[in-house]
Enzyme design. Sequence first.
Site, mmCIF file in Angstrom:
data_model
loop_
_atom_site.group_PDB
_atom_site.id
_atom_site.type_symbol
_atom_site.label_atom_id
_atom_site.label_comp_id
_atom_site.label_asym_id
_atom_site.label_seq_id
_atom_site.Cartn_x
_atom_site.Cartn_y
_atom_site.Cartn_z
ATOM 1 N N LYS A 53 5.489 22.363 -8.467
ATOM 2 C CA LYS A 53 4.864 22.591 -9.769
ATOM 3 C C LYS A 53 5.480 23.774 -10.522
ATOM 4 C CE LYS A 53 0.694 20.135 -8.621
ATOM 5 N NZ LYS A 53 0.820 19.808 -7.178
HETATM 6 C C1 PLP Z 1 0.578 18.576 -6.751
HETATM 7 C C2 PLP Z 1 1.239 18.204 -5.506
HETATM 8 C C3 PLP Z 1 1.464 16.869 -5.177
HETATM 9 C C4 PLP Z 1 0.978 15.733 -6.042
HETATM 10 O O1 PLP Z 1 1.624 15.694 -7.291
HETATM 11 P P1 PLP Z 1 0.960 14.890 -8.502
HETATM 12 O O2 PLP Z 1 1.801 15.201 -9.677
HETATM 13 O O3 PLP Z 1 -0.429 15.407 -8.647
HETATM 14 O O4 PLP Z 1 0.987 13.458 -8.125
HETATM 15 C C5 PLP Z 1 2.160 16.598 -4.013
HETATM 16 N N1 PLP Z 1 2.564 17.588 -3.188
HETATM 17 C C6 PLP Z 1 2.359 18.873 -3.474
HETATM 18 C C7 PLP Z 1 2.817 19.915 -2.517
HETATM 19 C C8 PLP Z 1 1.685 19.230 -4.643
HETATM 20 O O5 PLP Z 1 1.493 20.520 -4.911
#
Ligand code: PLP
Length: 445
Positions: free
Chosen positions: A92
């Site tokens: 993210k």
């Molecule tokens: C947020 C997250 C996900 C899922 O991603 P989405 O965009 O919500 O589908 C998967 N793995 C990790 C480590 C995350 O932080």
Amino acid sequence: MSKGLADDGGLLLPESIPVLSSAELKAMADLPYAQLAFKVLSYYIDDIPAADLKGLIERSYASFEHPEVTPVIAKDDLFILELFHGPTLAFKDVALQLLGNLFEYLLEKTDAHMNIIGATSGDTGSAAIYGVRGKKGINIFILHPKGKVSPIQEMQMTTVTDANVFNIAIEGTFDDAQAIVKEIFGDLDYKQKHALGAVNSINWARVMAQVVYYFYAFFQVQKQTGCREVEFSVPTGNFGDIFAGYIAKEMGLPIKKLILATNGNNILSRFVNDGDYSAAKVNHSLSPSMDIQVASNFERYLFYLYDQDAERVCKALETFTRDGVLPVSAQELSQAQQIFSAATINDTETLATIGEFARTTDYILDPHTAIGVQAGKQVRSGDCPLICLATAHPAKFGDAVHQACDKYPELPPAFQGIDKRDKRLKTMPADISAIKSYVDQHALS
Ligand SMILES: *Cc1c(COP(=O)(O)O)cnc(C)c1O
């Protein structure tokens, strides 16, 4: 562009998705990450002068520990796209480091301010906080489900003590927190009064930033293998990351299939495999950032699946809320199945995958990434390279890794001593009026 939701409560989307020619794709193939990001984002952003946008992008990705930003590593019979080299060690950061800089830039230009409210199942919150900490003109309120994020995730959020950062621990689940945020955004007077902005994965600017690494990874793997197309396996929770993959595919990147990997909270993989989009209770798993049932970004995909008929999306979601089922025709389902494959990987399989991958390759997967790797192994078509998105550094989920292979991953330098730092958070019931009055007291105005 700084608004997360349209005023009707729907999710903002670009007017159209540009389709790139093969010459345009070719011209991007050798670009370093930040330059590639500039190219891709320029298809969507036309209100920021090029030199400024370049500067914002360069600054955002300079905070990553790896010179390539999102390196691609060959392991076993697949490729790992490492998305965890940013300041909070999860994918993210790729979007939120940029978003923080974009917001600050746009606000400064218009002499405006903004209060960000978001809900997190763990990684979004810390990444959002690190994206905007100390930024001028922005206060941020992040709701997380108390006790349901990993200790490291919790510490990452609550040890940021900048004056513009407000951590709220909700007594409830992530879905409760997300529902509160959605309802707050639905109160248009309140939204306007506080100049509210969203930053969780329902923000288009985030999706756009994530499109870039699909391009980057494709070009790296194409150079190594000479392949014409690839498949991506994507650990999926809120459908943000894989939606970016869908946009990349629509833009003309040769993606054969997007593999949607879920844990036991599998509404999305049930949908892809059987057309069964029915909500179930959220269960706590070893991959907490994917412990989600109702995926907000999925609405965006429905918009395209329903041939850009926004009214039909609204009606379908009403039906879903009322009857718990989503109306899709057999033809629409098969259309979705041409783009996505899906698999559900439970906790036992997740641990087994981490253990086996460590034994055969000496590479430690975090539990989210392991779900993508296992789903990829199960449903890949086998006639083109498979790229698995590594969404978090294993040290963020050290207990699960220890359970799987009897050792703790090494803590990166940024984490050392984090348990000794000062903390700042507020614990509150999952009650919208309480949250609103807290925001009233602390919002920038
Ligand atoms: C947020 C997250 C996900 C899922 O991603 P989405 O965009 O919500 O589908 C998967 N793995 C990790 C480590 C995350 O932080």
